[in-house]
Write an enzyme that holds these catalytic residues in place. Structure first.
Site, mmCIF file in Angstrom:
data_model
loop_
_atom_site.group_PDB
_atom_site.id
_atom_site.type_symbol
_atom_site.label_atom_id
_atom_site.label_comp_id
_atom_site.label_asym_id
_atom_site.label_seq_id
_atom_site.Cartn_x
_atom_site.Cartn_y
_atom_site.Cartn_z
ATOM 1 N N HIS A 1 0.280 -0.441 -10.331
ATOM 2 C CA HIS A 1 -0.593 -1.248 -9.470
ATOM 3 C C HIS A 1 -0.995 -2.551 -10.178
ATOM 4 O O HIS A 1 -2.180 -2.889 -10.271
ATOM 5 C CB HIS A 1 -1.836 -0.463 -9.055
ATOM 6 N N ARG B 1 0.853 -1.186 0.000
ATOM 7 C CA ARG B 1 0.000 0.000 0.000
ATOM 8 C C ARG B 1 0.888 1.235 0.000
ATOM 9 O O ARG B 1 1.901 1.298 0.714
ATOM 10 C CB ARG B 1 -0.923 0.011 1.227
#
Length: 311
Positions: free
Chosen positions: A275, A227
């Site tokens: 991502h 994250r």
């Protein structure tokens, strides 16, 4: 009748619909209805993306559970209107994808592949330091949950010296597990390659800050497929500028897509991936969702329930 609302972007419905139907039927839930639109008072379960149209859960009076489609829950956990159980996405396909990304980039940095690829200029660089054997390379993983544990076991299987830190004791084959602040410092001070895979909570925000970066061996590598909020961006950039950290390969960011003007894009010691380390796969995710709904319908407890008291 079991009613399931699919709450994600409209374009995702065509991808998930056949897989969810097949998985529900396989679990004996042939009578279940799943649709992208449904009256709130009729909904028993929600298959959920935090970016969807459902932000207020109060109208869903008979809601039994919310099946998160994302691995992370930080974008929904603070929603005070959600009182039903929330389940993490624990998908074998997602786990396998993460293992592949972590193995690829760990080996890339371990072998110094970037130097050899970028050095195709006619200069024979045979005098560079020899790459150590994997058995001599120390790799640290912060977070030994479903994803971190799988990555740690895979790296250990290749022969790396793997150390892992987690907030509670874990037993991962081949991985030396540490807990607490002292354990975190032990991993940081030894990890030549550090992989961030802990969940993002109020307790892990800026986990990798300036003080902790300073504990790492000079010339270490940082991989963040976890994250974006786990990293103090300014501190990491400063460590890269000074050479304390040799390179950072980053897949997650505080703002996504990463803005074009962000310093990470142009920094020579940063690799940005968009991502892609691991994405939820509709076929395998649907099987996990259907199995969890079937458990509840049989009167069994859900799997992968988020503990909201430990965030």
């Amino acid at each position: 009748m079991v009613n399931i609302l699919f709450a994600d972007r409209p374009e995702m419905w065509s991808d998930y619909a056949p897989h969810l139907r097949r998985a529900l039927d396989a679990e004996g839930l042939t009578h279940a209805v799943i649709a992208p639109e449904m009256e709130p008072q009729d909904v028993d379960y929600i298959v959920y993306a935090p970016s969807s149209f459902v932000q207020d859960f109060r109208p869903y009076a008979r809601l039994k559970g919310v099946m998160n489609l994302w691995a992370g829950v930080e974008d929904v956990i603070g929603n005070e209107t959600l009182t039903a159980p929330l389940m993490r996405m624990v998908d074998p396909g997602l786990t396998d994808g993460m293992v592949q990304w972590v193995l690829a980039h760990t080996l890339r940095h371990h072998m110094d592949i970037d130097t050899h690829i970028h050095g195709q200029d006619g200069e024979w660089r045979s005098g560079r330091a020899m790459t150590p054997l994997m058995s001599r390379r120390k790799v640290g993983i912060l977070g030994l949950g479903e994803l971190g544990g799988a990555c740690g076991a895979a790296l250990a299987g290749l022969g790396f010296q793997v150390m892992g830190w987690s907030r509670s004791p874990k037993n991962v084959p081949g991985v030396t597990n540490y807990t607490g602040e002292d354990g975190l410092n032990e991993v940081l001070s030894n990890a030549e390659i550090l992989i961030l895979l802990t969940p993002l909570t109020s307790k892990t925000e800026n986990l990798l800050n300036a003080e902790r970066l300073s504990r790492m061996p000079k010339g270490a590598f940082v991989l963040n497929p976890g994250r974006g909020g786990l990293v103090d961006d300014a501190a990491l950039l400063a460590a890269l500028d000074s050479g304390a950290i040799a390179h950072a390969t980053l897949d997650t960011f505080r703002v996504e897509p990463l803005p074009p003007e962000h310093a990470y894009w142009s920094h020579p010691r940063v690799t940005v991936t968009p991502h892609i380390a691991s994405e939820t796969r509709s076929d395998t995710a649907s099987e996990q969702i259907a199995a969890n709904i079937a458990r509840c319908e049989r009167g069994e407890p859900f799997l992968y329930v988020v503990d909201r008291t430990d965030l």
